[in-house]
Design a protein around this motif. Structure first.
Motif, PDB file in Angstrom:
ATOM      1  N   LEU A  53       0.838  -1.187   0.000  1.00  0.00           N
ATOM      2  CA  LEU A  53       0.000   0.000   0.000  1.00  0.00           C
ATOM      3  C   LEU A  53       0.878   1.245   0.000  1.00  0.00           C
ATOM      4  O   LEU A  53       1.769   1.384   0.828  1.00  0.00           O
ATOM      5  CB  LEU A  53      -0.910  -0.003   1.229  1.00  0.00           C
ATOM      6  CG  LEU A  53      -2.011  -1.064   1.243  1.00  0.00           C
ATOM      7  CD1 LEU A  53      -2.611  -1.189   2.626  1.00  0.00           C
ATOM      8  CD2 LEU A  53      -3.084  -0.724   0.219  1.00  0.00           C
ATOM      9  N   SER A  54       0.610   2.128  -0.914  1.00  0.00           N
ATOM     10  CA  SER A  54       1.360   3.383  -0.986  1.00  0.00           C
ATOM     11  C   SER A  54       0.491   4.533  -0.515  1.00  0.00           C
ATOM     12  O   SER A  54      -0.737   4.509  -0.698  1.00  0.00           O
ATOM     13  CB  SER A  54       1.838   3.643  -2.429  1.00  0.00           C
ATOM     14  OG  SER A  54       0.742   3.661  -3.320  1.00  0.00           O
ATOM     15  N   TYR A  96      -1.448   8.118  -0.294  1.00  0.00           N
ATOM     16  CA  TYR A  96      -2.156   8.935  -1.288  1.00  0.00           C
ATOM     17  C   TYR A  96      -2.510  10.256  -0.621  1.00  0.00           C
ATOM     18  O   TYR A  96      -3.252  10.285   0.365  1.00  0.00           O
ATOM     19  CB  TYR A  96      -3.409   8.189  -1.752  1.00  0.00           C
ATOM     20  CG  TYR A  96      -4.315   8.934  -2.704  1.00  0.00           C
ATOM     21  CD1 TYR A  96      -3.822   9.730  -3.736  1.00  0.00           C
ATOM     22  CD2 TYR A  96      -5.708   8.810  -2.573  1.00  0.00           C
ATOM     23  CE1 TYR A  96      -4.671  10.387  -4.607  1.00  0.00           C
ATOM     24  CE2 TYR A  96      -6.563   9.460  -3.448  1.00  0.00           C
ATOM     25  CZ  TYR A  96      -6.041  10.243  -4.460  1.00  0.00           C
ATOM     26  OH  TYR A  96      -6.898  10.888  -5.332  1.00  0.00           O
ATOM     27  N   PRO A 146      -8.071  -0.508  -2.323  1.00  0.00           N
ATOM     28  CA  PRO A 146      -7.490  -0.877  -3.619  1.00  0.00           C
ATOM     29  C   PRO A 146      -8.222  -2.033  -4.280  1.00  0.00           C
ATOM     30  O   PRO A 146      -8.598  -3.016  -3.639  1.00  0.00           O
ATOM     31  CB  PRO A 146      -6.049  -1.268  -3.258  1.00  0.00           C
ATOM     32  CG  PRO A 146      -5.751  -0.469  -2.038  1.00  0.00           C
ATOM     33  CD  PRO A 146      -7.045  -0.439  -1.258  1.00  0.00           C
ATOM     34  N   ASP A 196      -5.142   1.132  -7.690  1.00  0.00           N
ATOM     35  CA  ASP A 196      -4.112   0.536  -6.827  1.00  0.00           C
ATOM     36  C   ASP A 196      -3.693   1.454  -5.683  1.00  0.00           C
ATOM     37  O   ASP A 196      -3.295   0.975  -4.618  1.00  0.00           O
ATOM     38  CB  ASP A 196      -2.875   0.180  -7.658  1.00  0.00           C
ATOM     39  CG  ASP A 196      -3.148  -0.934  -8.655  1.00  0.00           C
ATOM     40  OD1 ASP A 196      -4.044  -1.749  -8.376  1.00  0.00           O
ATOM     41  OD2 ASP A 196      -2.489  -0.969  -9.707  1.00  0.00           O
ATOM     42  N   SER A 197      -3.754   2.767  -5.909  1.00  0.00           N
ATOM     43  CA  SER A 197      -3.142   3.664  -4.917  1.00  0.00           C
ATOM     44  C   SER A 197      -3.937   4.937  -4.653  1.00  0.00           C
ATOM     45  O   SER A 197      -3.516   5.753  -3.847  1.00  0.00           O
ATOM     46  CB  SER A 197      -1.733   4.052  -5.382  1.00  0.00           C
ATOM     47  OG  SER A 197      -1.782   4.678  -6.654  1.00  0.00           O
ATOM     48  N   ASP A 198      -5.090   5.123  -5.297  1.00  0.00           N
ATOM     49  CA  ASP A 198      -5.856   6.369  -5.130  1.00  0.00           C
ATOM     50  C   ASP A 198      -7.153   6.117  -4.371  1.00  0.00           C
ATOM     51  O   ASP A 198      -8.231   6.524  -4.789  1.00  0.00           O
ATOM     52  CB  ASP A 198      -6.153   7.001  -6.493  1.00  0.00           C
ATOM     53  CG  ASP A 198      -6.904   6.056  -7.428  1.00  0.00           C
ATOM     54  OD1 ASP A 198      -6.958   4.838  -7.132  1.00  0.00           O
ATOM     55  OD2 ASP A 198      -7.419   6.526  -8.455  1.00  0.00           O
ATOM     56  N   ASN A 248      -5.427   4.260   1.073  1.00  0.00           N
ATOM     57  CA  ASN A 248      -4.144   4.911   0.803  1.00  0.00           C
ATOM     58  C   ASN A 248      -4.078   6.297   1.433  1.00  0.00           C
ATOM     59  O   ASN A 248      -3.031   6.730   1.920  1.00  0.00           O
ATOM     60  CB  ASN A 248      -3.914   5.005  -0.707  1.00  0.00           C
ATOM     61  CG  ASN A 248      -3.893   3.651  -1.381  1.00  0.00           C
ATOM     62  OD1 ASN A 248      -4.901   3.215  -1.934  1.00  0.00           O
ATOM     63  ND2 ASN A 248      -2.761   2.979  -1.350  1.00  0.00           N
ATOM     64  N   ASN A 288      -1.504   7.753   4.277  1.00  0.00           N
ATOM     65  CA  ASN A 288      -0.753   8.989   4.091  1.00  0.00           C
ATOM     66  C   ASN A 288      -0.780   9.841   5.349  1.00  0.00           C
ATOM     67  O   ASN A 288       0.174  10.577   5.631  1.00  0.00           O
ATOM     68  CB  ASN A 288      -1.336   9.762   2.904  1.00  0.00           C
ATOM     69  CG  ASN A 288      -0.535  11.003   2.563  1.00  0.00           C
ATOM     70  OD1 ASN A 288       0.621  10.928   2.169  1.00  0.00           O
ATOM     71  ND2 ASN A 288      -1.154  12.165   2.729  1.00  0.00           N
TER      72      ASN A 288
END
Length: 294
Positions: free
Chosen positions: A62-63, A65, A91, A96-98, A102, A106
């Protein structure tokens, strides 16, 4: 002991929800006295449980956002978010990341493990196009406690929907069995082999073109309100999946469905919490169209 096996298991700190407990049982990861069981099994005094919890499956990380979140309540166990239309909850294919997950990462907000590596903190969901209230679990104990309320259908959820025409009668219960549409795989429909879905509705206001309908979910199936109102002949304005093909005189810039209220028991204090959110700005023209004469 009194509790079903799946209910008993989700009280353990290592098991986040009844859904996870049921999957462990179905996968024969839970043995009682060396034998596999059903989720409805009632434990007896002296039973020996052997539980194998597999490691989480490998998957994309997980990145974070950078997205502004409207957090209307937060404490050490949970937070309540007013989700905007257009934001995916977790996701999935094409996102995938928005997503909301995410965006929570952040902000460095701690989240429960959840039932899937890509869904930490997620107790329930709203469609991408639906706006409104969501509760997020910050630890596994809160996740389990909240999930049990959803399972028992004790969560209070009211939605406002602006629809074409006027439902008849003006209040009632829509009950059917929902499953994935046999032809259009992105859609759901009432079918004999589906899962039971119950929606209570009340028309709050109407004119010769549209109505404002308040819906209370007794069950929480995918697209439940959208399918039920569409099959009643009153599709939600701005619905690209369940709306009619012909253009309608009144238009909405998005799906005109808003999760307006949310009520539940707090996992620590055991007090009843109740939240309400105002209609988002983009739906106010529809509201004023109905209430301009008041």
């Amino acid at each position: 002991m009194g509790k079903r096996a799946d209910s008993f298991l989700c009280s353990l700190p290592e098991i986040a929800s009844r859904t996870q407990a049921q999957k462990l049982i179905q996968d024969k990861k839970v043995l009682v006295n060396g034998q596999s069981i059903k989720p409805s099994y009632l434990p007896r005094k002296g039973d020996l449980f052997t539980i194998t919890i597999p490691p989480p499956p490998p998957g994309p990380s997980l990145s974070p956002y950078n997205f502004p979140l409207n957090i209307i309540y937060e404490d050490e166990d949970l937070l309540v978010i007013n989700k905007p239309s257009g934001l995916v909850v977790h996701p999935a294919h094409g996102h995938d990341s928005d997503t909301l997950v995410n965006a929570l990462m952040n902000k460095g907000i701690p989240l429960s493990k959840g039932t899937h590596p890509l869904r930490p903190g997620i107790v329930h969901r709203l469609d991408k196009e639906t706006s409104g209230l969501l509760v997020i679990a910050k630890n596994d104990a809160a996740h389990s406690f909240l999930s049990e309320q959803f399972f028992q259908r004790s969560i209070q959820r009211l939605y406002w929907a602006f629809v074409q025409k006027k439902p008849s009668p003006l209040s009632g219960i829509i009950e059917s069995y929902l499953a994935r549409h046999p032809v259009h795989r992105k859609k759901f429909a009432s079918q004999p082999n589906g899962k039971k879905a119950i929606t209570h509705y009340t028309v709050k206001k109407y004119n010769h073109l549209i109505s404002l309908v308040e819906c209370r979910l007794q069950t929480g199936r995918t697209h439940q309100i959208r399918v039920h109102l569409s099959e009643k002949g009153c599709p939600i304005l701005g619905d690209p999946l369940y709306g009619p093909r012909k253009p309608f005189k009144v238009k909405s810039p998005r799906l005109a469905l808003h999760a307006k209220t949310l009520g539940f028991i707090h996992p620590q204090s055991h007090k009843k919490l109740f939240f309400s959110s105002e209609l988002p700005e983009e739906l106010l023209p529809l509201y004023h169209l109905l209430f301009k004469e008041d």
